[in-house]
Design an enzyme around this catalytic site. Structure first.
Site, short mmCIF file in Angstrom:
data_model
loop_
_atom_site.label_atom_id
_atom_site.label_comp_id
_atom_site.label_asym_id
_atom_site.label_seq_id
_atom_site.Cartn_x
_atom_site.Cartn_y
_atom_site.Cartn_z
N HIS A 225 25.38 67.39 -77.84
CA HIS A 225 25.90 66.04 -77.64
C HIS A 225 24.83 64.95 -77.71
O HIS A 225 25.14 63.77 -77.62
CB HIS A 225 26.61 65.95 -76.29
CG HIS A 225 25.65 66.00 -75.13
ND1 HIS A 225 25.10 67.16 -74.68
CD2 HIS A 225 25.13 65.00 -74.36
CE1 HIS A 225 24.29 66.91 -73.68
NE2 HIS A 225 24.28 65.60 -73.44
C1 UD1 Z 1 25.26 61.32 -70.42
C2 UD1 Z 1 23.79 61.33 -70.04
C3 UD1 Z 1 23.12 62.59 -70.57
C4 UD1 Z 1 23.86 63.83 -70.18
C5 UD1 Z 1 25.31 63.72 -70.58
C6 UD1 Z 1 26.11 64.94 -70.16
C7 UD1 Z 1 22.74 59.10 -69.90
C8 UD1 Z 1 21.74 58.22 -70.52
N1 UD1 Z 1 23.08 60.19 -70.58
O1 UD1 Z 1 25.32 61.19 -71.84
O2 UD1 Z 1 21.81 62.64 -70.08
O3 UD1 Z 1 23.28 64.95 -70.81
O4 UD1 Z 1 25.86 62.53 -69.97
O5 UD1 Z 1 27.43 64.84 -70.49
O6 UD1 Z 1 23.19 58.81 -68.81
N2 UD1 Z 1 33.05 59.62 -72.82
C9 UD1 Z 1 34.36 60.00 -72.70
N3 UD1 Z 1 34.77 60.43 -71.46
C10 UD1 Z 1 33.93 60.49 -70.39
C11 UD1 Z 1 32.60 60.08 -70.55
C12 UD1 Z 1 32.17 59.65 -71.77
O7 UD1 Z 1 35.13 59.97 -73.62
O8 UD1 Z 1 34.38 60.88 -69.30
C13 UD1 Z 1 32.58 59.15 -74.13
C14 UD1 Z 1 32.10 57.72 -74.04
O9 UD1 Z 1 33.13 56.84 -74.33
C15 UD1 Z 1 30.98 57.66 -75.05
C16 UD1 Z 1 30.46 59.08 -75.09
O10 UD1 Z 1 31.43 59.91 -74.48
O11 UD1 Z 1 31.46 57.32 -76.32
C17 UD1 Z 1 29.12 59.21 -74.40
O12 UD1 Z 1 29.22 58.94 -73.01
P1 UD1 Z 1 28.02 58.30 -72.15
O13 UD1 Z 1 28.40 58.31 -70.73
O14 UD1 Z 1 27.60 57.03 -72.75
O15 UD1 Z 1 26.77 59.26 -72.35
P2 UD1 Z 1 26.67 60.84 -72.61
O16 UD1 Z 1 26.40 61.05 -74.06
O17 UD1 Z 1 27.81 61.58 -72.01
#
Ligand code: UD1
Length: 386
Positions: A225
């Site tokens: 991811h």
């Molecule tokens: C975050 C952490 C990362 C960790 C990862 C585990 C930071 C900088 N990064 O990254 O270190 O390894 O979590 O999962 O804090 N999304 C959903 N549903 C959710 C959460 C997110 O659909 O419940 C989508 C968001 O809309 C976004 C993407 O997933 O498009 C990424 O989510 P984001 O929270 O920005 O960071 P992660 O890549 O999950």
């Protein structure tokens, strides 16, 4: 004593669970002398990314949810700081505890420090040396500001010393995530793999339930991811080609897919091909025990997750880490762990994949990864002379 602990994203939940259980135990003996408030920033909000972990790990519902949700990093950090400041002004805790390296860790440590509230960082001192990773920036800032830095291994303590952190602020306590692993191993072991697959399968795949042929050592487990792997088509596509053209020829792959990776595969036009493969099993993000069970019996792990590198080390699962560097060198094979860094270069991935298939499961137990870290965390906070 009043403590606010902060969680925001999935990897935080397995780190806070043992601490909450230890505080509860302490309060039973010491007449509720610790007031503990759990704040969830709301960065991860899907049931499968958040609520499922609270339930599985017996974490009480967060006392406060800041409801931050998705956004750019600046939006997530900025919005968290604004909301968290209000909580701190109201609650006036003695300590704020932050975990790991997610955006909540950075946002809440800065906010607390500016209000002269003591900050304790659990999982301090990890360094990848790669400032292009958002997590590395979060680690650097949080460690620079924290009053009590609790490290998972001695390499991390050494990193802090080299950066000039004074000895009295550093305490080597071990890896708190392994507390969670140890107390949930038996429950995970009992789960049925076909059931895990059936109940988490993403719709639209050419798979017949109960006919996956999944047994011990017969499949690859995969998670990916990181923005560095999934945000560019020219990097993601060759990895997908390698999975489809090589790994699935040897064995089925189970891939519980992160929302970010699913979105990117869809936007790069790769989703239909991935979902059409009969040997690449795409699952929704799994619960804690389900993932642990699959990790316990997979032949090989391919991942860019830091937490999984650690779990593979303790379980002994041979692991290819799809990164060029790691903030967790203790998990590398050359240091006794289970993983090897392969980055996202296909020639290198192919070569190490071949080598790794020859390996057997060899569990390792780094110092103080003994399931008792949470007790040492609480003891360090209670004894801190700051
Ligand atoms: C975050 C952490 C990362 C960790 C990862 C585990 C930071 C900088 N990064 O990254 O270190 O390894 O979590 O999962 O804090 N999304 C959903 N549903 C959710 C959460 C997110 O659909 O419940 C989508 C968001 O809309 C976004 C993407 O997933 O498009 C990424 O989510 P984001 O929270 O920005 O960071 P992660 O890549 O999950």
């Amino acid at each position: 004593m009043k403590i606010i602990s902060v969680v925001g994203a999935r990897p935080n939940f397995m780190k806070i669970a043992p601490f909450i259980h230890v505080v509860k135990k302490y309060n039973k003996i010491n007449g509720n002398s610790i007031e503990h408030i759990l704040v969830h920033t709301g960065q991860h909000y899907d049931d499968r990314m958040s609520k499922a972990f609270f339930k599985a790990l017996n974490i009480p519902k967060a006392d406060i949810n800041l409801g931050i949700g998705s956004g750019s990093h600046a939006e997530q950090v900025g919005n968290t700081m604004i909301a968290f400041e209000k909580i701190l002004l109201e609650e006036k805790p003695d300590w704020v505890i932050v975990l790991g390296d997610v955006n909540a860790t950075l946002a809440c440590s800065v906010t607390a420090k500016k209000l002269h509230i003591k900050v304790c960082h659990i999982e301090a001192g990890l360094r990848s040396g790669d400032e292009k990773m958002p997590e590395e920036i979060n680690r650097l800032v949080t460690d620079r500001l924290s009053d009590l830095l609790l490290t998972p291994d001695t390499l991390s303590s050494e990193n802090l010393r080299k950066e000039g952190v004074s000895d009295e602020k550093i305490k080597f306590v071990g890896n708190i995530m392994i507390d969670t692993l140890e107390s949930n191993r038996n429950k995970a072991h009992k789960l049925n793999v076909a059931k895990i697959i059936e109940s988490n399968l993403i719709n639209g795949q050419n798979l017949i339930p109960r006919d996956f042929g999944i047994e011990q050592n017969s499949f690859a487990l995969m998670t990916m991811h990181r923005p560095s792997n999934v945000d560019k088509k020219e990097i993601l596509e060759p990895i997908i080609r390698f999975l489809l053209d090589k790994v699935t020829m040897d064995m089925p792959i189970i891939w519980p897919i992160h929302p970010r990776s699913q979105k990117q595969l869809q936007s790069f036009g790769l989703w239909n091909e991935v979902i059409a493969s009969e040997r690449l099993i795409l699952l929704h993000p799994l619960g804690y025990h389900e993932m642990l069970k699959l990790n316990m019996i997979s032949k090989i792990m391919l991942t860019d997750s830091g937490g999984l590198q650690e779990e593979c080390t303790v379980l002994g699962t041979p692991c290819l880490t799809l990164r060029w560097n790691t903030e967790r060198p203790i998990t590398l094979r050359k240091n006794g762990g289970a993983s090897v860094l392969v980055g996202n270069n296909i020639t290198r991935i192919r070569e190490e994949y071949k080598n790794t298939l020859k390996l057997n499961r060899t569990p390792d137990r780094p110092e103080l990864w003994d399931g008792k870290t949470a007790e040492r965390v609480l003891e360090s906070i209670l004894k801190a002379k700051i």
